[in-house]
Write a protein that holds these residues in place. Structure first.
Motif, PDB file in Angstrom:
ATOM      1  N   CYS A  49      30.150 -13.188 -19.799  1.00 11.56           N
ATOM      2  CA  CYS A  49      30.851 -13.481 -21.046  1.00 11.56           C
ATOM      3  C   CYS A  49      31.384 -12.182 -21.645  1.00 11.56           C
ATOM      4  O   CYS A  49      30.874 -11.098 -21.355  1.00 11.56           O
ATOM      5  CB  CYS A  49      29.906 -14.146 -22.051  1.00 11.56           C
ATOM      6  N   THR A  50      32.373 -12.287 -22.490  1.00 15.48           N
ATOM      7  CA  THR A  50      32.874 -11.109 -23.183  1.00 15.48           C
ATOM      8  C   THR A  50      31.808 -10.603 -24.155  1.00 15.48           C
ATOM      9  O   THR A  50      30.924 -11.358 -24.572  1.00 15.48           O
ATOM     10  CB  THR A  50      34.153 -11.435 -23.973  1.00 15.48           C
ATOM     11  N   PRO A  51      31.875  -9.325 -24.535  1.00 18.13           N
ATOM     12  CA  PRO A  51      30.859  -8.783 -25.456  1.00 18.13           C
ATOM     13  C   PRO A  51      30.727  -9.566 -26.752  1.00 18.13           C
ATOM     14  O   PRO A  51      29.617  -9.746 -27.263  1.00 18.13           O
ATOM     15  CB  PRO A  51      31.350  -7.356 -25.698  1.00 18.13           C
ATOM     16  N   THR A  52      31.834 -10.069 -27.288  1.00 16.34           N
ATOM     17  CA  THR A  52      31.772 -10.824 -28.543  1.00 16.34           C
ATOM     18  C   THR A  52      30.960 -12.102 -28.369  1.00 16.34           C
ATOM     19  O   THR A  52      30.077 -12.415 -29.174  1.00 16.34           O
ATOM     20  CB  THR A  52      33.187 -11.178 -29.034  1.00 16.34           C
ATOM     21  N   VAL A  53      31.254 -12.849 -27.311  1.00 17.08           N
ATOM     22  CA  VAL A  53      30.527 -14.094 -27.058  1.00 17.08           C
ATOM     23  C   VAL A  53      29.074 -13.796 -26.715  1.00 17.08           C
ATOM     24  O   VAL A  53      28.159 -14.501 -27.149  1.00 17.08           O
ATOM     25  CB  VAL A  53      31.210 -14.896 -25.934  1.00 17.08           C
ATOM     26  N   LEU A  54      28.860 -12.735 -25.958  1.00 18.51           N
ATOM     27  CA  LEU A  54      27.502 -12.371 -25.567  1.00 18.51           C
ATOM     28  C   LEU A  54      26.660 -12.024 -26.789  1.00 18.51           C
ATOM     29  O   LEU A  54      25.476 -12.370 -26.860  1.00 18.51           O
ATOM     30  CB  LEU A  54      27.535 -11.201 -24.588  1.00 18.51           C
ATOM     31  N   ARG A  55      27.253 -11.351 -27.760  1.00 20.08           N
ATOM     32  CA  ARG A  55      26.523 -11.047 -28.994  1.00 20.08           C
ATOM     33  C   ARG A  55      26.130 -12.323 -29.733  1.00 20.08           C
ATOM     34  O   ARG A  55      25.029 -12.427 -30.289  1.00 20.08           O
ATOM     35  CB  ARG A  55      27.370 -10.152 -29.904  1.00 20.08           C
ATOM     36  N   THR A  56      27.028 -13.307 -29.743  1.00 18.68           N
ATOM     37  CA  THR A  56      26.721 -14.578 -30.403  1.00 18.68           C
ATOM     38  C   THR A  56      25.586 -15.297 -29.685  1.00 18.68           C
ATOM     39  O   THR A  56      24.650 -15.798 -30.317  1.00 18.68           O
ATOM     40  CB  THR A  56      27.967 -15.475 -30.444  1.00 18.68           C
ATOM     41  N   ILE A  57      25.650 -15.341 -28.359  1.00 15.51           N
ATOM     42  CA  ILE A  57      24.592 -15.985 -27.578  1.00 15.51           C
ATOM     43  C   ILE A  57      23.256 -15.293 -27.830  1.00 15.51           C
ATOM     44  O   ILE A  57      22.221 -15.945 -28.032  1.00 15.51           O
ATOM     45  CB  ILE A  57      24.945 -15.975 -26.081  1.00 15.51           C
ATOM     46  N   THR A  58      23.278 -13.972 -27.826  1.00 17.01           N
ATOM     47  CA  THR A  58      22.042 -13.212 -28.052  1.00 17.01           C
ATOM     48  C   THR A  58      21.481 -13.488 -29.439  1.00 17.01           C
ATOM     49  O   THR A  58      20.264 -13.662 -29.615  1.00 17.01           O
ATOM     50  CB  THR A  58      22.314 -11.710 -27.884  1.00 17.01           C
ATOM     51  N   SER A  59      22.352 -13.541 -30.439  1.00 15.14           N
ATOM     52  CA  SER A  59      21.902 -13.819 -31.807  1.00 15.14           C
ATOM     53  C   SER A  59      21.250 -15.190 -31.908  1.00 15.14           C
ATOM     54  O   SER A  59      20.182 -15.347 -32.514  1.00 15.14           O
ATOM     55  CB  SER A  59      23.092 -13.736 -32.765  1.00 15.14           C
ATOM     56  N   TYR A  60      21.856 -16.204 -31.296  1.00 17.11           N
ATOM     57  CA  TYR A  60      21.289 -17.551 -31.337  1.00 17.11           C
ATOM     58  C   TYR A  60      19.958 -17.606 -30.589  1.00 17.11           C
ATOM     59  O   TYR A  60      19.017 -18.282 -31.016  1.00 17.11           O
ATOM     60  CB  TYR A  60      22.265 -18.564 -30.732  1.00 17.11           C
ATOM     61  N   ALA A  61      19.876 -16.900 -29.471  1.00 19.12           N
ATOM     62  CA  ALA A  61      18.622 -16.880 -28.710  1.00 19.12           C
ATOM     63  C   ALA A  61      17.508 -16.233 -29.525  1.00 19.12           C
ATOM     64  O   ALA A  61      16.362 -16.696 -29.522  1.00 19.12           O
ATOM     65  CB  ALA A  61      18.828 -16.140 -27.391  1.00 19.12           C
TER      66      ALA A  61
END
Length: 276
Positions: free
Chosen positions: A167-179
């Motif tokens: 995933c792009t860094p922006t999406v990856l940050r969102t996924i990480t935050s939700y996790a």
């Protein structure tokens, strides 16, 4: 003036009592003060050492931690974004309880994003990334064997992040935050149902195998069931009989099957074909 000083002293003494024996932030560099205070308080909340309802006051914490209130404000902001505290304009925070509606929506978002993430990552891990992902799996096994919950969760977060690393860094940050926000619910499951984790271990290995084999459809099915099972089990504990409506909508969208109302043990097995 004397009354104010006495009140401040009493408040600080109370907070010192609260933090007596608990780990305090170790500030490695002044620029990292807010991050390390956040990490310390977050860990105490996730570990249950600061239980729901605990009141935290910036001014008192500043005295106890021997820092200014500026990094406390930033740490509170980060904790509030993660849903771990409610904060008000008086610079007080209160540790939040577990919220079933938040859990339902949070896992629905995770299912949607992580299903996309494993689909675009499947078959695209480099050799080094594959070795790193495998190492996280083995770290989880060792932590489970030794009962080291903190090490297990660290390895678990790193493992899930690798599954969606294309995933792009922006999406990856969102996924990480939700996790990270959902970790408290995962810990609740782990505490109440330790017997499910041998099953979770196999699910993790199956996920890794599907991603390594370049099987995006199977990886999507596996991550969807993996996350939905966790959400359903925790909801069943916190609010028996309540349907996970948001999770159900997400699973219908991702794999055409409503897993929000199904009994956890009655779901059909995940697709076969890739084995560890």
């Amino acid at each position: 003036m004397r009354v104010t000083q006495m009140n401040a002293a009493d408040a600080t003494e109370g907070l010192l009592g609260l933090f007596g024996g608990l780990p305090r932030p170790v500030i490695s560099h002044p620029r990292r003060t807010s991050v390390e205070i956040h990490d310390c308080l977050r860990r105490l909340i996730l570990d249950g050492l600061l239980p729901p309802g605990t009141e935290l006051k910036q001014a008192e914490l500043a005295r106890v931690f021997d820092v200014s209130r500026t990094p406390l404000r930033e740490a509170f902001r980060m904790l509030q974004e993660e849903g771990l505290i409610d904060a008000d304009i008086n610079h007080r925070g209160r540790v939040t309880g577990l919220d079933v509606a938040d859990l339902d929506c949070l896992y629905a978002a995770r299912i949607s994003l992580e299903a996309m993430g494993v689909r675009i990552t499947a078959g695209r891990l480099t050799r080094r990334e594959a070795q790193e992902t495998s190492a996280h799996l083995h770290d989880m096994d060792r932590a489970e064997e030794t009962g080291d919950a903190m090490a297990w969760h660290e390895a678990h977060r790193a493992f899930h992040r690798m599954l969606v690393c294309r995933c792009t860094p922006t999406v990856l940050r969102t996924i990480t935050s939700y996790a990270e926000r959902s970790e408290r619910y995962l810990r609740t499951l782990q505490d109440r149902h330790p017997g499910v984790f041998p099953q979770r271990r196999q699910e993790h290995y199956d996920l890794f195998a599907a991603v390594m084999a370049g099987a995006p459809d199977q990886a999507v099915q596996l991550i969807t069931r993996h996350l939905a099972r966790t959400a359903r089990r925790v909801i069943d504990d916190l609010a028996p009989g309540r349907a996970a409506l948001d999770v159900g909508q997400a699973t219908v969208m991702v794999c055409g099957e409503d897993l929000g109302t199904a009994a956890v043990e009655s779901w059909t097995p995940a697709p076969k074909g890739v084995h560890t």
